[in-house]
Design a protein around this motif. Structure first.
Motif, PDB file in Angstrom:
ATOM      1  N   HIS A 122       0.808  -1.215   0.000  1.00 32.59           N
ATOM      2  CA  HIS A 122       0.000   0.000   0.000  1.00 32.59           C
ATOM      3  C   HIS A 122       0.845   1.272   0.000  1.00 32.59           C
ATOM      4  CE1 HIS A 122      -3.873  -2.050   1.703  1.00 32.59           C
ATOM      5  NE2 HIS A 122      -3.465  -2.562   0.564  1.00 32.59           N
ATOM      6  N   HIS A 123       1.991   1.239   0.702  1.00 39.17           N
ATOM      7  CA  HIS A 123       2.790   2.469   0.850  1.00 39.17           C
ATOM      8  C   HIS A 123       4.210   2.329   0.318  1.00 39.17           C
ATOM      9  CE1 HIS A 123      -0.307   2.750   3.990  1.00 39.17           C
ATOM     10  NE2 HIS A 123      -0.169   4.059   3.961  1.00 39.17           N
TER      11      HIS A 123
ATOM     12  N   CYS B 185      15.289   9.178   7.198  1.00 43.35           N
ATOM     13  CA  CYS B 185      16.708   9.503   7.013  1.00 43.35           C
ATOM     14  C   CYS B 185      16.902  10.251   5.698  1.00 43.35           C
ATOM     15  CB  CYS B 185      17.583   8.266   7.093  1.00 43.35           C
ATOM     16  SG  CYS B 185      17.678   7.271   5.623  1.00 43.35           S
ATOM     17  N   SER B 186      17.802  11.215   5.719  1.00 45.14           N
ATOM     18  CA  SER B 186      17.978  12.063   4.554  1.00 45.14           C
ATOM     19  C   SER B 186      18.740  11.352   3.442  1.00 45.14           C
ATOM     20  CB  SER B 186      18.695  13.359   4.944  1.00 45.14           C
ATOM     21  OG  SER B 186      19.899  13.078   5.594  1.00 45.14           O
ATOM     22  N   HIS B 187      19.334  10.191   3.739  1.00 46.29           N
ATOM     23  CA  HIS B 187      20.059   9.472   2.698  1.00 46.29           C
ATOM     24  C   HIS B 187      19.142   8.593   1.853  1.00 46.29           C
ATOM     25  CE1 HIS B 187      24.231   9.757   4.811  1.00 46.29           C
ATOM     26  NE2 HIS B 187      23.717  10.918   4.536  1.00 46.29           N
ATOM     27  N   HIS B 188      18.106   8.000   2.476  1.00 48.46           N
ATOM     28  CA  HIS B 188      17.260   7.041   1.753  1.00 48.46           C
ATOM     29  C   HIS B 188      15.789   7.456   1.724  1.00 48.46           C
ATOM     30  CE1 HIS B 188      20.724   4.677   3.113  1.00 48.46           C
ATOM     31  NE2 HIS B 188      20.510   3.851   2.126  1.00 48.46           N
ATOM     32  N   MET B 189      15.389   8.492   2.408  1.00 48.70           N
ATOM     33  CA  MET B 189      13.971   8.866   2.556  1.00 48.70           C
ATOM     34  C   MET B 189      13.154   7.742   3.205  1.00 48.70           C
ATOM     35  SD  MET B 189      12.979  11.074  -0.838  1.00 48.70           S
ATOM     36  CE  MET B 189      12.545   9.613  -1.769  1.00 48.70           C
TER      37      MET B 189
ATOM     38  N   TYR C  55       3.029  10.384   2.697  1.00 53.59           N
ATOM     39  CA  TYR C  55       4.153  10.117   3.607  1.00 53.59           C
ATOM     40  C   TYR C  55       5.208  11.228   3.496  1.00 53.59           C
ATOM     41  CZ  TYR C  55       8.700   7.803   4.671  1.00 53.59           C
ATOM     42  OH  TYR C  55       9.955   7.501   5.123  1.00 53.59           O
ATOM     43  N   LEU C  56       5.571  11.536   2.259  1.00 54.45           N
ATOM     44  CA  LEU C  56       6.589  12.583   2.057  1.00 54.45           C
ATOM     45  C   LEU C  56       6.062  13.942   2.506  1.00 54.45           C
ATOM     46  CD1 LEU C  56       7.866  11.466  -1.474  1.00 54.45           C
ATOM     47  CD2 LEU C  56       9.015  11.114   0.734  1.00 54.45           C
ATOM     48  N   THR C  57       4.812  14.202   2.199  1.00 61.13           N
ATOM     49  CA  THR C  57       4.216  15.492   2.531  1.00 61.13           C
ATOM     50  C   THR C  57       4.142  15.699   4.037  1.00 61.13           C
ATOM     51  OG1 THR C  57       2.919  15.333   0.520  1.00 61.13           O
ATOM     52  CG2 THR C  57       2.182  16.946   2.168  1.00 61.13           C
ATOM     53  N   HIS C  58       3.723  14.651   4.742  1.00 56.06           N
ATOM     54  CA  HIS C  58       3.666  14.716   6.203  1.00 56.06           C
ATOM     55  C   HIS C  58       5.020  15.116   6.772  1.00 56.06           C
ATOM     56  CE1 HIS C  58       2.771  13.507  10.373  1.00 56.06           C
ATOM     57  NE2 HIS C  58       3.974  12.977  10.352  1.00 56.06           N
ATOM     58  N   LEU C  59       6.070  14.520   6.213  1.00 57.98           N
ATOM     59  CA  LEU C  59       7.413  14.793   6.730  1.00 57.98           C
ATOM     60  C   LEU C  59       7.857  16.224   6.444  1.00 57.98           C
ATOM     61  CD1 LEU C  59       9.009  11.376   5.848  1.00 57.98           C
ATOM     62  CD2 LEU C  59       8.931  12.366   8.138  1.00 57.98           C
ATOM     63  N   CYS C  60       7.238  16.845   5.458  1.00 62.07           N
ATOM     64  CA  CYS C  60       7.668  18.199   5.073  1.00 62.07           C
ATOM     65  C   CYS C  60       6.888  19.324   5.741  1.00 62.07           C
ATOM     66  CB  CYS C  60       7.561  18.361   3.551  1.00 62.07           C
ATOM     67  SG  CYS C  60       8.729  17.332   2.653  1.00 62.07           S
ATOM     68  N   ARG C  61       5.822  18.991   6.463  1.00 62.99           N
ATOM     69  CA  ARG C  61       5.053  20.075   7.099  1.00 62.99           C
ATOM     70  C   ARG C  61       5.893  20.730   8.177  1.00 62.99           C
ATOM     71  NH1 ARG C  61       0.350  16.713   7.794  1.00 62.99           N
ATOM     72  NH2 ARG C  61       0.810  16.825   9.998  1.00 62.99           N
ATOM     73  N   PRO C  62       5.971  22.067   8.166  1.00 61.22           N
ATOM     74  CA  PRO C  62       6.804  22.760   9.158  1.00 61.22           C
ATOM     75  C   PRO C  62       6.205  22.636  10.559  1.00 61.22           C
ATOM     76  CG  PRO C  62       5.508  24.348   7.930  1.00 61.22           C
ATOM     77  CD  PRO C  62       5.247  23.012   7.294  1.00 61.22           C
ATOM     78  N   GLY C  63       7.057  22.668  11.573  1.00 59.36           N
ATOM     79  CA  GLY C  63       6.640  22.623  12.966  1.00 59.36           C
ATOM     80  C   GLY C  63       5.968  23.924  13.384  1.00 59.36           C
TER      81      GLY C  63
ATOM     82  N   HIS D 155       4.691  -2.464  11.004  1.00 63.80           N
ATOM     83  CA  HIS D 155       4.617  -1.817   9.701  1.00 63.80           C
ATOM     84  C   HIS D 155       4.896  -0.321   9.843  1.00 63.80           C
ATOM     85  CE1 HIS D 155       2.446  -5.193   7.446  1.00 63.80           C
ATOM     86  NE2 HIS D 155       2.610  -5.642   8.664  1.00 63.80           N
ATOM     87  N   THR D 156       5.950   0.156   9.200  1.00 61.23           N
ATOM     88  CA  THR D 156       6.301   1.569   9.371  1.00 61.23           C
ATOM     89  C   THR D 156       5.264   2.497   8.753  1.00 61.23           C
ATOM     90  OG1 THR D 156       7.694   1.611   7.391  1.00 61.23           O
ATOM     91  CG2 THR D 156       8.770   1.077   9.464  1.00 61.23           C
ATOM     92  N   CYS D 157       4.452   1.978   7.833  1.00 60.52           N
ATOM     93  CA  CYS D 157       3.427   2.852   7.261  1.00 60.52           C
ATOM     94  C   CYS D 157       2.438   3.324   8.318  1.00 60.52           C
ATOM     95  CB  CYS D 157       2.683   2.155   6.117  1.00 60.52           C
ATOM     96  SG  CYS D 157       1.774   0.704   6.671  1.00 60.52           S
ATOM     97  N   GLN D 158       2.322   2.586   9.413  1.00 66.52           N
ATOM     98  CA  GLN D 158       1.398   2.976  10.472  1.00 66.52           C
ATOM     99  C   GLN D 158       1.872   4.211  11.233  1.00 66.52           C
ATOM    100  OE1 GLN D 158      -1.180   0.209  12.622  1.00 66.52           O
ATOM    101  NE2 GLN D 158       0.574  -1.148  12.481  1.00 66.52           N
TER     102      GLN D 158
END
Lengths: 192, 192, 192, 192, 192, 192, 192, 192, 192, 192
Positions: free
Chosen positions: A85-86, B83-87, B46-54, A152-155
């Motif tokens: 899924h992810h 991780c910034s190396h593998h996302m 997933y990527l978007t969540h990680l990019c939202r500013p605090g 599952h890390t997607c969680q």
């Protein structure tokens, strides 16, 4: 995607990932950017690794006339996979048991089987079944069982840390009922 | 990438991920393909969540004249980052301690601080430092310390499961030396 | 609020809570409403219990000429309190230690002291100090120390379960430095 | 009570809580009063959070023809709720299991389901049943089971710390009897 | 009270306890009364056992010229005593250590010493010191230390179950400072 | 013995205990005598506390039509009592379970019930039964069960420390047989 | 006593033990007598085994120029011996550490050394020293240390089960002080 | 062998042991000889202690009409004995359970029974049976069971440390089958 | 021996092992012989795997100006090697720590480094040093430390199971002394 | 291969191993070569030890008329063996149980039996059966069972560390079914 050897990744895949990375890099604050040049290649290698097909043909089995029906089990095999899924990793342990009929498998083949089948993108329910199927094909056992507990890390996204495990179990043949089921699940309940 | 609210993701990002997914789907055996229609959207989220500013501005501090220099600690905060190396995700626990000078922070702000800063793409060494810096900026403590133990899923690729943790620690001000260092590390060594 | 005996609560307080309850009852789906008639009284009793003053006067101390400076400690005392920011409970354990000078306290008085002082609405930093102060007043020790680890339910709202503990420690007199600090903290680090 | 977004609370509710707070503040000694200005708003937000309705509609299920009847379980999900007798929090873990018939649920939906249903004011017996009902409605399983162990802070008042847990279990369909009951309860008995 | 052999108790003491018992029996509901005829004798034997003097004279020591100063320790000796405030039992473990000078004690004598001295009615602070004194008298060590952790049943009355332990420690001579103190306390902190 | 409020004890009982104490004081070496003036009063209060009758009348039950027969359990309730043979304390944990028919009990009432019934002088076999009886009377359950594990200090005299626990269990109605017995005993076997 | 090979025992010793056995057999009730014919031989073999001299000559060491002073340790070696006071077994674990100078010992030699030296009749204090001496003679280390924790069955007689362990430690050369002492004792404190 | 009181041993037995000791002393290196003068007397006292007959007559039972058949159990009683093959100690724990019919035993009598019967020279299989028999004789139960786990020091000779435990179990009457067997063995499997 | 790819082994080596195998097969009873045809090839592959040289060149480091001297650690890395004395496997865990100066290493490189260096035939003392040396060469740290705990199967022969671990530690630069040594060893002492 | 006494090895076998070693020494970097002169002899002794035949003839059994059918078990016996596929060691624990008919075995014989049979080259499935067969031959039990959990070092090559255990179990006669199977497996599941 072209077939690849261990350190090769399809350059087209790398380019596609690079597009994603550059979009992300627009928003992410500067501290994370210092070492991103090789990130597309690294993420592409992650995907490529998951797509390499398993190699079950060199796995020979041994003939062993079963006088009685005894369970052979390999508990708590560490493995990882990625969710369909992810495309994000899941990590867990797998318990495998079987009651041989005429053939047994070399010991190291059981963890290898789990890890090979787990390479790919899976729902855990399907992975559990796929390991069962492969085991059955190899040794045609009188009974067999597979139990998986995985995180599952997607969680992390919606449920947050710490992530609860998921538990799936498939029981077949003589392992499906009564004492043999209890015996197998007994090993699964031991502290891992 | 356009700014987004919780359930929105940038359609361009989704399209870029869809390219990656379709390349992967060429090789992957069919069992994994049944539910992939929304995979690009899910990975993009997933990527978007990680990019939202605090959002640190609504965090007020309390004035509390310190008569003596006592350590306040919040142990074993569950958090995750990528991780910034593998996302790829890493998951861990964070120990935070500080010796207040004139200000203290509301208790729930300490785990929130860790989780907000951890959103993003990080090397763990840099994340440890960034939490320290943010904490310092908020309460200007007489001493402060951050300790992280995390499991990086990117290691699954080359090191394989089970993945060893990584341990990083930053100690500043009065926490840098002698008994205050020992006191803080003592809590970090407690079973988590 | 009028002073109350154990089962009495101020009717005015009950009425005020009833206002709150009736507002909440507007939204909450019906399953939760079956037994709410006495909820205002119950919540009022919760607040009232927290407001009853402690009773330290009947606590006698014993004279015991200290030949040497030895630490007396009572570890892991279960207690609860409520946070002054949310009026919600926090639950924890408290470690108390002191090096007597001329007076010692009856053993059961140490947990009672912690529980009596903890009744009220507190920030944990202030509670730790208040227990220290009360202990000092009672036995005038050569050194004394209080360590608290508590779980604050108010964190459930923003941080979510499982809630990280908060750790606070106050060290005074001979307990402030070197081996006596190490000895006291050693007991605090024992599994509780 | 008017519907609210995340940071909004109904000003009338805040005013009602402020009445309660001012009555309490009459008795409580001064140390607790320093940061009480926003306490009414904070407590109102606690109540409001508990009253927000769940959002189950965006939860899609997946079709998966069950060849055999295997248990899927998610153990030890951390959640919290509030008791309908005292409006005080309870905190616990929830074990969910089901034997699919034709549909399965995305993994992350199981902990989300528990947490969404738990928002509100509940007796634990009713909450256990409500999670069962919601699960049944979503996947129409061949069998399903929910097990909860929780610590109720309202018990601090009369029983005192440490508070004993409460254990409730609902078993339905194929999970109600014999080996499937044993299998599910076996996972519940694993150290959490 | 007349001196007594093992199964003898002073009849006068029995009669005095019988008075107490008959007063109690007035109130206690009938279920508890069935086997009370011998209760006065049994409680009197409890008191008598606690009053029997220790017998240290048959304990010989061994000469052993100490070339170097090494710690000998016996950890976690189970013992019991009764508190001088309530005449109720307390139960605990005692750690004994000493650095011999010219004499050592037969191994079994160390637990016997603790148990013999503990017979009587004690405050734990005084018992700790009394064991130290007796040890010193027997082997005139270069250093010695006694550590006690005990649970006092008298606390059940006011503090309630579970009862927190009390910790007392006496350190003398070479055991009073630095590494020898750390070495001794290290064994005390091991899981008992 | 006259009825008493919390801090009152019958002066006659105090006088009777004082007789016992003075006999004991003849033999006991001087160190234990320093704080004995109030010992008779303290021991009398111990006996008086144990004799106060329980107060079950204010315990209301809730009606809840049971659709299915599910077990409700409260594990490992800390309690204490005194043995009817020696008048010495015993300390333990109690597991209570019941399958409701038409009524359920407020959660906090279950530990209160155990503690109230346990006040008195008991053989553990009888106490187990008495808790069962009281529970039955209150909720008329379809099944109920009580399990006790306790450490009796009277055993210190003849058996010595560490004292083995005693285990008693009563199972009634639907809890008496098969899976419901197994389910209840399963919770009793969890680490307490 | 004549030197013996593995299965031989001195017939005179057997005869002497037979005298002891026949005296014991006079009193012991019949159930224990069924298999006593070979008891004298068996007990004689126990004594004989303990008297066989160690064989240290075939143990070669390896030259390894130490660039820096690092501790080598072998923890928790299982061994047994017999006490010279009662000729009864004691069983324990031994920790050995040394800081090499010019020579190191083959790994398996360290447990063998402990077991060989332990054969014989010893006081634990002397055994600890004897292992130290033998180690020193073999590798002439810059520092060395031996730590023993053992359970002496002779204590069953007077102290009764469970028997407390005895702890002895010898530290020499660079291991005698400061950080090297702490490092060695740190390994000794790890759970064995 | 003449009957003896506690500190007396038969001088003839001492003389016979002295013969054994003098033979052993021929071979044993000098370090072990310093304190051997009283070894014959000590070892003789060991044998004498084991030969003292038990004293079961003063153990009264209590009448208690059993309304239902409930198991009473005392788990993990520490005891020791000596093996009839080598006269060397074995040490273990014993679990005792019984379902009363008309009589129950005072609690402390159960551990005393185990320890009294265990005095002597036994094969563990026979000891288990002997405890069963004695228990049956005393309370004529509806069912009874004894479980022993012990470590035999005689195994050190041939098997070496660490010595595996031996497990023996006897189940009689109602305890022999089904749920009562499971209930008893369940307590035996709890961590001891 | 010719260089080999993964599944190739030098046929000459296989032939030499076959000679050894055929000698062994003369004595070994028939049950073990059924699947020996490929044993020479398998054992040769074991030796060959251990002889493959490491590949450190593709390991890039990252520049990170160290503002302060903080320890980075990776604990409990699972690895295996073979001992140079017996060519038999040893298995263990390795703790690596370093204080960066100007360079840091990608996280996954630390376990890879340990495993690559461990391939070969080693004495554990030398392996510990070799990992240190390689780490130093790669990142030129301000301090570094390596700690190994391993179980050597060659000890099974003379010492027997269970085999005690061997512990070796190398500390260099800033890690050699005081608090940094304590910090590193603290992580090594955590349960692995 | 000629029969050998303990320290002898067949010189021809040593020569054959020396050939293997010299081939390996061609590739292996120099650090491993310092102490290889005696490696051929050491590896040959490893093989020779495994080939020595067991010595079961001196093992006498004892007659004991079984009144009832009770299980005797020896849990968690440490043993080692070597796998017949790779000639590499495997290490594990073995649980043995039997229900005697007319004969019982001396306790120490059970671990000796396991260790003697395990000497040789085995597949674990066959070893489990061989121990069963030998046990049956010796005591002709009414039922018997053997359970093995072992870690095979040959798996290090393909599966890598940490290696999952292998579990095999054989159950015969009365141990094959129902409660006796459960009783035996219950001991196997206890923490080892």
């Amino acid at each position: 995607m072209r077939p690849t050897s261990y350190h090769e990744v399809d350059p087209e895949l790398v380019a596609q990932v690079a597009d994603v990375v550059s979009t992300v890099a627009d928003v992410q604050p500067p501290q994370g950017l210092q070492h991103w040049e090789r990130t597309p290649e690294r993420f592409a290698r992650y995907l490529t690794h998951l797509c390499r097909p398993g190699d079950y043909d060199r796995w020979t089995t041994f003939v062993r006339e079963a006088e009685a029906r005894h369970l052979i089990a390999v508990p708590a095999i560490h493995f990882w996979s990625a969710c369909s899924h992810h495309m994000l990793p899941f990590i867990g342990q797998c318990w495998v048991g079987y009651i041989p009929d005429e053939k047994i498998l070399g010991l190291s083949k059981i963890p290898l089987l789990v890890r090979e089948v787990a390479r790919g993108f899976w729902m855990q329910e399907d992975l559990t079944k796929a390991i069962c199927d492969r085991l059955k094909k190899l040794v045609k056992p009188a009974g067999h069982a597979v139990h998986i507990r995985a995180m599952h890390t997607c969680q992390l996204l919606d449920v947050g840390p710490p992530v609860p495990e998921m538990i799936t179990t498939e029981l077949h043949g003589l392992c499906m009922h009564g004492p043999a089921k209890e015996e197998f699940l007994g090993w699964c309940r031991l502290e891992s």
